[in-house]
Design an enzyme around this catalytic site. Structure first.
Site, PDB file in Angstrom:
ATOM      1  N   GLY A 242       9.300  -3.877  11.053  1.00 59.42           N
ATOM      2  CA  GLY A 242       8.932  -2.510  11.415  1.00 59.42           C
ATOM      3  C   GLY A 242       7.593  -2.474  12.134  1.00 59.42           C
ATOM      4  O   GLY A 242       6.682  -3.261  11.844  1.00 59.42           O
TER       5      GLY A 242
ATOM      6  N   GLY B 172      13.314   3.401   6.325  1.00 59.12           N
ATOM      7  CA  GLY B 172      12.646   2.544   7.322  1.00 59.12           C
ATOM      8  C   GLY B 172      13.289   1.159   7.295  1.00 59.12           C
ATOM      9  O   GLY B 172      13.706   0.620   8.336  1.00 59.12           O
ATOM     10  N   HIS B 173      13.416   0.592   6.085  1.00 60.28           N
ATOM     11  CA  HIS B 173      14.111  -0.694   5.958  1.00 60.28           C
ATOM     12  C   HIS B 173      15.563  -0.539   6.423  1.00 60.28           C
ATOM     13  O   HIS B 173      16.125  -1.431   7.052  1.00 60.28           O
ATOM     14  CB  HIS B 173      14.134  -1.160   4.499  1.00 60.28           C
ATOM     15  CG  HIS B 173      12.781  -1.412   3.900  1.00 60.28           C
ATOM     16  ND1 HIS B 173      12.246  -0.610   2.909  1.00 60.28           N
ATOM     17  CD2 HIS B 173      11.866  -2.373   4.140  1.00 60.28           C
ATOM     18  CE1 HIS B 173      11.067  -1.073   2.563  1.00 60.28           C
ATOM     19  NE2 HIS B 173      10.795  -2.139   3.307  1.00 60.28           N
TER      20      HIS B 173
ATOM     21  N   SER C 146       7.096   4.480   3.567  1.00 65.35           N
ATOM     22  CA  SER C 146       6.467   3.289   3.006  1.00 65.35           C
ATOM     23  C   SER C 146       6.878   3.197   1.542  1.00 65.35           C
ATOM     24  O   SER C 146       7.003   4.229   0.867  1.00 65.35           O
ATOM     25  CB  SER C 146       4.932   3.426   3.091  1.00 65.35           C
ATOM     26  OG  SER C 146       4.309   2.551   2.173  1.00 65.35           O
TER      27      SER C 146
ATOM     28  N   GLY D 241      11.361  -5.236  -0.976  1.00 60.82           N
ATOM     29  CA  GLY D 241      12.172  -4.356  -1.820  1.00 60.82           C
ATOM     30  C   GLY D 241      11.667  -2.931  -1.813  1.00 60.82           C
ATOM     31  O   GLY D 241      10.906  -2.519  -0.935  1.00 60.82           O
TER      32      GLY D 241
END
Ligand code: PAF
Length: 278
Positions: free
Chosen positions: A147, A34-35, A185, A29
């Site tokens: 990732g 990036g996600h 991050s 979560g």
């Protein structure tokens, strides 16, 4: 966006999807771009995309940030929906684990965990391998997206899939960075402005080492020392260079070199990792 909390409900939904390709994006979560890049890739590649959101207690050490890890499920579900995911799977800890103390664990080999993050976070990769295997089984995914920022994690998961003959294709996705180089991050949210400047030292150190290599520097100690100099002011956990295929110590005769850094950023001691092929 449908948020599913129960394993049985997800299994029901997946019953008539056996002929489809299913992409899984496992996350804890606090989703960022990036996600987002993993979700986009999964949506492109597959008929159905599941984003799992689960802060996995088994991969956190006792003095780590399990309790304060950011939890932003509504926001995460919105982003997942915008990017075309089909379902967010967000189980509770009780739903995933009846008893975390009496748990059958998936344990990666010692040679893969006795270094880098595995060395300073004992038990971390057992927790990761265990939850990832569970998520693979629950989601019945065809492909799973990870990732490259968590390079050791990716290496361990690929090895687990190979060693255990798991029927999942692992798709590595490139690190996404802010314009100034900071790797995205979820833990960046712990940083204030001043700490963010120190956090930037990780990517600066990697880029500098890459420049040195381009100029023909092949001395491992010199490359690591140059990175350490740039990292002054942070609490460095490690600066290492490995062969990215084997994750063994890099030798000058190896073609590819992956430099990895972990450092805690004062004053909050936020632990950040980053890596780059140099
Ligand atoms: O990389 C992460 O966010 C986690 O380690 C993962 C793969 C979702 C397992 O909890």
């Amino acid at each position: 966006m449908k948020i599913v909390h129960k394993i049985s409900e997800l299994k029901d939904i997946l019953k008539d999807k056996k002929a489809l390709s299913i992409g899984l994006v496992p996350t804890m979560g606090a989703l960022h771009q990036g996600h987002g890049s993993l979700i986009k890739k999964s949506v492109e590649d597959n008929d159905f995309t599941i984003v799992s959101v689960f802060v996995n207690p088994v991969q956190f050490g006792i003095n780590e940030d399990f309790d304060k890890y950011p939890r932003t499920l509504e926001k995460d579900a919105k982003l997942a929906e915008e990017l075309g995911a089909d379902i967010v799977f967000a189980p509770s800890v009780d739903e995933m684990y009846q008893d975390t103390k009496e748990l059958t664990l998936v344990c990666p080999p010692y040679s893969a965990i006795n270094k880098l993050c595995g060395k300073s976070r004992p038990g971390h990769f057992d927790g990761v391998a265990t939850v990832v295997s569970k998520l693979f089984n629950i989601s019945q995914c065809t492909r799973a997206y990870f990732g490259q920022k968590d390079a050791q994690q990716l290496f361990i998961i690929k090895k687990m899939v190979k060693d255990l003959n798991l029927n999942v294709e692992i798709i590595p996705c490139p690190i996404v960075r802010e314009k100034d180089g900071l790797a995205l991050s979820s833990r960046n949210s712990y940083l204030g402005d001043e700490a963010r400047n120190d956090a930037l030292k990780l990517s600066k150190a990697l880029n500098y080492a890459k420049e040195l290599r381009k100029k023909g520097v092949n001395d491992k100690q010199l490359l690591c020392d140059s990175a350490l100099k740039i990292l002054e002011g942070t609490n460095v956990d490690y600066v290492e260079i490995v062969n990215p295929e084997t994750f063994e110590d890099w030798k000058e005769t190896d073609k590819k070199a992956l430099m990895l850094i972990a450092a805690k950023i004062p004053p909050t001691d936020t632990r950040l990792i980053d890596n780059m092929e140099i």
